[in-house]
Design a protein around this motif. Structure first.
Motif, short mmCIF file in Angstrom:
data_model
loop_
_atom_site.label_atom_id
_atom_site.label_comp_id
_atom_site.label_asym_id
_atom_site.label_seq_id
_atom_site.Cartn_x
_atom_site.Cartn_y
_atom_site.Cartn_z
N HIS A 1 4.12 -7.46 -0.03
CA HIS A 1 3.96 -7.36 1.07
C HIS A 1 5.30 -7.18 2.03
N THR B 1 -2.21 -15.82 2.83
CA THR B 1 -3.05 -15.41 3.91
C THR B 1 -2.73 -15.69 5.09
N TYR C 1 -5.38 -5.05 -4.93
CA TYR C 1 -6.58 -5.23 -4.36
C TYR C 1 -7.61 -5.02 -5.20
N TYR D 1 -7.42 -7.08 3.16
CA TYR D 1 -5.90 -7.26 2.80
C TYR D 1 -5.17 -6.24 3.84
N PHE E 1 -3.35 -15.17 -3.13
CA PHE E 1 -2.34 -14.50 -2.18
C PHE E 1 -2.17 -15.33 -0.99
N THR F 1 -6.77 -12.88 6.20
CA THR F 1 -6.27 -11.52 5.71
C THR F 1 -5.28 -11.79 4.60
N LYS F 2 -5.54 -11.31 3.57
CA LYS F 2 -4.64 -11.56 2.33
C LYS F 2 -3.35 -10.61 2.33
N ARG F 3 -2.56 -11.07 2.11
CA ARG F 3 -0.98 -10.20 1.91
C ARG F 3 -0.73 -9.99 0.41
N LEU F 4 -0.53 -8.97 -0.12
CA LEU F 4 -0.07 -8.58 -1.54
C LEU F 4 1.52 -9.21 -1.72
#
Length: 848
Positions: free
Chosen positions: A124, A113, A170, A139, A111, A118-121
C-alpha cells in the motif's frame, strides 16, 4: 647475491590486504599539495562561490524539516520511524507517524485495516506514493497512474515489448480438504464445468495437480442457480503430498510428473479455490453449504477453510515476463514432479544440477495452465550477488590490483575457489541455508505457519558489513537488533508459479503465489528489474486487448457486477452535482437495461407473442431471478450449455454453431448448408420460446470507423442499413437518429430503473432499431485491435445471421454478423462485425 635475489623474487607485487588511511594520505601529501596549488592559481586564491552562479533556494534553511524533527523529538520517536514509544499513548502520536509505523510492520498474516475496516495491501505504501488509490471490494486498491485515466497506449506497449506487474492479493483462496471422491462431488455441485466434465487426459492432469482449472462458481441448492464468480481451482500434487506425509515413500521415475498419476478416490487431498474479493463472501458460503451437504450424505469429514490474509498473488504479464522471473527467482529445491522440465533426460539419469535449474529454463516446454511448485531464494539477496561478482571488474580492480581480480575470475570459471573467496563471491547468506531448508514446509502448509523473510534492516547491515570486509577495513561488525525476535526468519520462500494464457494459445504471463509476509520482498525486486506496475484500470485494458473477460465488468449475471455499477452510479451522481446545470452531460444509465431485450423479442423484428416469454423452467426457484431483477437471463459460457439451449427449439434450426472439439461438421460446412435456407424468412412466431433469454459474449469490430464506449447499445440492422456502408459508391453512408430522440431512447423511471421508450413520431420510427445487447467493455485507446466486448441475445443473433445469409450467395457468406452499435450519447449508428466467442473456443470461463 643468489640469496638476496631469491628473497626479492618472493616479494609479492599485489597491494596489501589492509590499508591505513592515515599512512595513505601522508604518502600522497605531495600530490595533494600540487593539485591544491593548481586549483588556487586558477581561482586566484578565492574559493568562495560566485554570486552569479548561486541558486536561489531555501535548502540551507529548511524550516519544514526542522519542525518535523522537533515534533518527532517531542514525541520521542526521533531516529526510529518503525516503532512507537511504549511509554506514550497512541492517541498523542500524530496519525501520520502512527499509520506509517503500522504499515511498515511485516506481520506473519493478515492485512492492516483502517478505521472503517478497509484492508490495505502489503504494497500500500509503495502504491500510494505513485498511484491513484480507490476503495473497492473492502480494500484500498491502486486504480491507476495519476491523471485523467489515459495512458493506455504506453501500457499496451509495455505489455507487448516489456513486463507488467500487478499486486492481486485481493484474491482469496479457500482450502478444501478431504477424500478425492468427496471433493469431486462437492465441485460438481457448484462448478460449471466440473473437473469430471473435462476430457480424460485433462481431468487426470487437473486432479493430479499438474495444471489448474478455470470454472464458474454457482450458488448451491437451486436447479437454475445464479452464478457467483469465475474461480481458479488448484489441486495439491498427490506425489508431493505423499512425500511430505511420509518421506519413506519411493516413486518411479515417471510416476510423479503430474500426468501419469493413478487417481485414487480414497486418498486425502487438498484443493484451493481462488475467488475474487468482490464475490468472496457468497462464494465461501456456497462452498461451505456444499461441503456440509456432502458430509451429511457420506458421513465423511470435509474441511472448508478460508486462507484470507495468509496467501498473496502477484501477476507478471508481458512478452518478457518469463525472462524477468528467471532473473528474480533462484530455485533452491530439486523438483522432480514436472515432466515438462525434462526433455531428453529421465529423472533417474539426470544430474542434480540439471534437476534444479531446468524448471525455469525453457518456457516453451511448460504447458499451458501449468503449476510449478518451487522454493526460491530471497530475491533481495540475488541483487547482492550480481553487484559483488562484477565489483573486481570495475572500480575495485584498480584498488586491489588486476592480478588478483583476474585470478579470482579464472578460479571461478575453473571451479577452484577458496573458502574465503567463495564467501565473498557467492550469494550472501546462501551458506546459512544448507540442506535444512529442503525439509521446510511447502506453500500448501501455509495454514500451519511459514517463516517470514529477514527484515530489510538486517539485510542492509549485512550488506554493509560485507562491503567493509571486501575492502579490508578494520572495523568491528555491529549487530542490528531484530524487532521480530519471536519469529524465526528464513532466507528462502516456497512459491507456486501458474502459467496463464487466453484460452486460444496466446501466452499472457505468470501468476506468483506466495505467503503474504513475503510480498514486499518480491515486489521491489520485480519492479527494480524492469517491471512496470499497473493498477485495476490498466489491468482491465490488458484483458480487453487480449480478448478475455474481466471480472466483474464482463459478468452482468453476477451480484458483483450489480454492486460495481451501483458504486459507479453513486460516484457519477456526485461528479454531476459538482458541475453547473448548463455543463452537465446527457444523463445515461450506468447499468444497461437488460430487460429491454424482451421488448425486441415481443415487438421487434421477430415479434414473438407475449405468452411465449415465460420463465417456466425456473419460476419455482428463489435464486433464479438475477440481482435486482435487472438481468433476466443466463449467460452461455460453454459450448455444452449453448448446445442444450439450441436443442430446446424443436422444428426450428437456429443459425448458431457452438465450437466442439472433434465435431464431425465444420463451421464452413454449416455455413454452406442449403437445407436451412429460407427458414428465417418466416420469422420466429411459429415456435414456442418458453425459456430464459440466453446471452453470449461477442467481439465487436468496427466495419470502417467508430469508437464503441462502455454501455453502448447493440441493435439489429435492416438489410438496407448494411448497404449504406458496404456499397463502394457510397462516400458518406450511415444512419442517424434525430437529436431529440437520443435523450428519449431510454427514460429513467421514478423507481430509478431505466426503460426502453418507443418513438412516437414517424421520422424517429424510421431510424429506430431494436436492441439485442449492450457493450460491457469498450474500445481501448491506443490499441491496434480496436475490439469491444458485448453480450447479445443468442436467438436474435441467429435470426439476424439467417436473414443476412439468405440475402446473399453461399460464397459471400461470412462468419461474422453485421450489427449496428450506437453510443448512448451519440445520434449515429455505426456498422460493426460481431464474432461469437463460443464459435471459436469451446469454453468462455477463463477470466483475467
Amino acid at each position: 647475491m643468489a640469496t638476496d635475489g631469491r628473497k626479492r623474487s618472493q616479494v609479492s607485487s599485489a597491494p596489501p590486504r589492509k590499508i591505513s588511511v592515515e599512512k595513505f594520505a601522508e604518502a600522497r601529501a605531495s600530490e595533494l599539495e600540487a593539485l591544491h596549488t593548481i586549483v588556487s592559481e586558477r581561482l586566484n586564491k578565492d574559493f568562495r562561490s560566485q554570486r552569479s552562479k548561486r541558486r536561489r533556494t531555501t535548502a540551507h534553511d529548511n524550516q519544514a524539516t526542522k519542525r518535523r524533527s522537533r515534533k518527532k523529538q517531542r514525541h520521542g520517536v526521533a531516529g526510529q520511524s518503525d516503532a512507537l514509544p511504549a511509554e506514550k499513548d497512541d492517541k498523542n502520536v500524530p496519525r501520520r507517524i502512527r499509520r506509517r509505523a503500522e504499515l511498515k510492520k511485516n506481520l506473519e498474516e493478515g492485512f492492516c485495516t483502517s478505521g472503517d475496516g478497509t484492508k490495505r495491501l502489503r504494497t500500500h505504501v509503495w502504491h500510494a506514493k505513485r498511484f491513484t488509490m480507490t476503495k473497492l471490494w473492502g480494500y484500498y486498491l491502486p486504480l491507476g497512474l495519476h491523471g485523467r485515466g489515459r495512458g493506455s497506449r504506453a501500457v499496451l506497449k509495455w505489455f507487448k515489448d516489456g513486463v507488467l506487474a500487478h499486486d492481486a492479493s485481493y484474491h482469496v483462496a479457500v482450502q478444501l480438504e478431504g477424500t478425492e471422491e468427496c471433493l469431486l462431488s462437492v465441485l460438481r455441485m457448484v462448478l460449471v464445468p466440473s473437473p469430471s466434465a473435462r476430457s480424460e487426459d485433462a481431468a487426470r492432469s487437473i486432479i493430479a495437480g499438474a495444471i489448474y482449472d478455470n470454472a464458474m462458481l454457482h450458488e448451491f441448492g437451486a436447479p437454475c442457480s445464479t452464478p457467483i464468480a469465475p474461480v481458479t481451482c488448484m489441486w495439491r500434487s498427490s506425489c508431493q503430498q505423499n512425500k511430505d506425509n511420509d518421506a519413506s515413500v519411493v516413486y518411479d521415475g515417471g510416476a510423479c510428473n503430474g500426468l501419469e498419476v493413478t487417481v485414487r478416490s480414497s486418498t486425502l487431498r487438498q484443493l484451493w479455490v481462488w475467488i475474487h474479493a468482490s464475490a468472496f463472501t457468497a462464494g465461501y458460503d456456497a462452498l461451505k453449504l456444499a461441503c456440509q451437504k456432502k458430509m451429511e450424505e457420506s458421513s465423511r469429514m470435509i474441511c472448508c477453510i478460508s486462507l484470507e490474509g495468509q496467501l498473496a498473488k502477484l501477476e507478471v504479464m508481458g512478452s518478457k515476463s518469463f525472462q524477468l522471473l528467471q532473473r528474480t527467482l533462484c530455485p533452491v529445491t530439486r523438483s522432480n514432479n514436472h515432466a515438462w522440465a525434462l526433455n531428453r533426460h529421465s529423472l533417474a539419469e539426470a544430474p542434480d544440477d540439471f534437476k534444479s535449474d531446468t524448471v525455469l529454463e525453457n518456457e516453451v516446454d511448460i504447458p499451458s495452465h501449468a503449476v510449478l511448485s518451487l522454493r526460491v531464494k530471497d530475491p533481495r539477496m540475488l541483487v547482492e550477488k550480481q553487484k559483488t561478482a562484477n565489483a573486481p571488474e570495475s572500480g575495485c580492480a584498480s584498488i586491489l590490483g588486476n592480478v588478483q581480480g583476474t585470478e579470482d575470475r579464472e578460479n571461478a570459471v575453473n571451479g577452484n575457489i577458496s573458502d574465503k573467496k567463495k564467501e565473498r563471491l557467492s550469494l550472501m547468506g546462501s551458506e546459512l541455508e544448507g540442506t535444512g531448508m529442503l525439509t521446510e514446509k511447502s506453500l500448501w502448509d501455509v495454514n500451519s505457519g511459514v517463516s517470514p523473510p529477514v527484515e530489510d534492516m538486517v539485510i542492509c547491515q549485512e550488506r554493509y558489513d560485507q562491503n567493509k570486509k571486501f575492502f579490508c577495513l578494520d572495523e568491528s561488525y555491529s549487530e542490528v537488533p531484530s524487532t521480530s525476535t519471536n519469529l524465526q526468519c528464513s532466507r528462502s520462500c516456497p512459491v507456486l508459479l501458474l502459467k496463464n494464457d487466453d484460452g486460444r494459445g496466446l501466452h499472457i504471463g505468470w501468476s506468483v503465489i506466495l505467503p503474504l509476509s513475503w510480498v514486499r520482498a518480491f515486489w521491489v525486486p520485480l519492479v527494480s528489474k524492469g517491471a512496470h506496475a499497473i493498477g485495476v484500470r490498466e489491468k482491465h485494458w490488458i484483458s480487453c486487448d487480449v480478448g478475455l473477460p474481466y471480472f466483474p465488468s464482463d459478468f452482468p449475471d453476477c451480484n458483483a457486477y450489480l454492486c460495481l455499477k451501483e458504486t459507479e452510479t453513486a460516484a457519477s451522481n456526485v461528479r454531476e452535482k459538482l458541475r453547473p446545470p448548463a455543463q452537465r452531460p446527457l444523463r445515461v444509465p450506468t447499468l444497461p437495461p437488460w430487460k429491454s431485450i424482451q421488448d425486441s423479442l415481443r415487438e421487434g423484428p421477430t415479434k414473438m407473442s407475449s405468452n411465449s416469454l415465460s420463465n417456466s423452467e425456473c419460476e419455482s426457484s428463489v435464486v433464479t431471478v438475477c440481482p435486482g431483477d435487472l438481468f433476466d437471463g443466463f449467460m452461455a459460457r460453454t459450448s455444452f450449455s449453448l448446445a442444450n439451449f439450441l436443442n430446446k427449439f424443436q422444428g426450428f434450426s437456429l443459425r448458431l454453431c457452438p465450437h466442439v472439439t472433434n465435431k464431425p461438421i465444420s463451421f464452413t460446412s454449416f455455413m454452406r448448408d442449403e437445407s436451412k435456407a429460407g427458414q428465417s424468412q418466416n420469422g420466429m412466431t411459429n415456435f414456442s420460446y418458453n425459456h430464459k433469454l440466453c446471452f453470449v459474449r461477442v467481439f465487436l469490430h468496427a466495419y470502417k470507423e467508430g469508437f464503441f464506449e462502455e454501455g453502448a447499445v447493440v441493435c439489429a440492422p435492416q438489410v438496407t442499413d448494411i448497404s449504406l456502408w458496404t456499397r463502394s459508391e457510397s462516400s458518406d453512408g450511415g444512419l442517424q437518429v434525430p437529436q431529440s430522440a437520443v435523450a428519449s431512447y431510454l427514460k429513467e423511471q421514478s423507481s430509478g430503473k431505466w426503460e426502453l421508450q418507443l418513438p412516437e413520431d414517424s421520422i424517429s420510427r424510421q431510424s429506430y432499431r431494436w436492441p439485442i445487447g449492450f457493450v460491457t467493455t469498450g474500445f481501448v485507446r491506443g490499441s491496434k485491435k480496436t475490439v469491444a466486448q458485448a453480450f447479445c441475445e443468442a436467438v436474435l443473433l441467429a435470426q439476424i445471421r439467417g436473414q443476412q445469409w439468405d440475402m446473399m450467395p453461399v460464397r459471400r457468406r461470412r462468419k461474422e454478423i453485421y450489427v449496428l452499435v450506437r453510443n448512448l450519447r451519440s445520434s449515429a449508428y455505426r456498422l460493426a462485425l460481431a464474432t461469437i466467442v463460443l464459435e471459436d473456443q469451446e469454453e468462455d470461463v477463463g477470466f483475467f
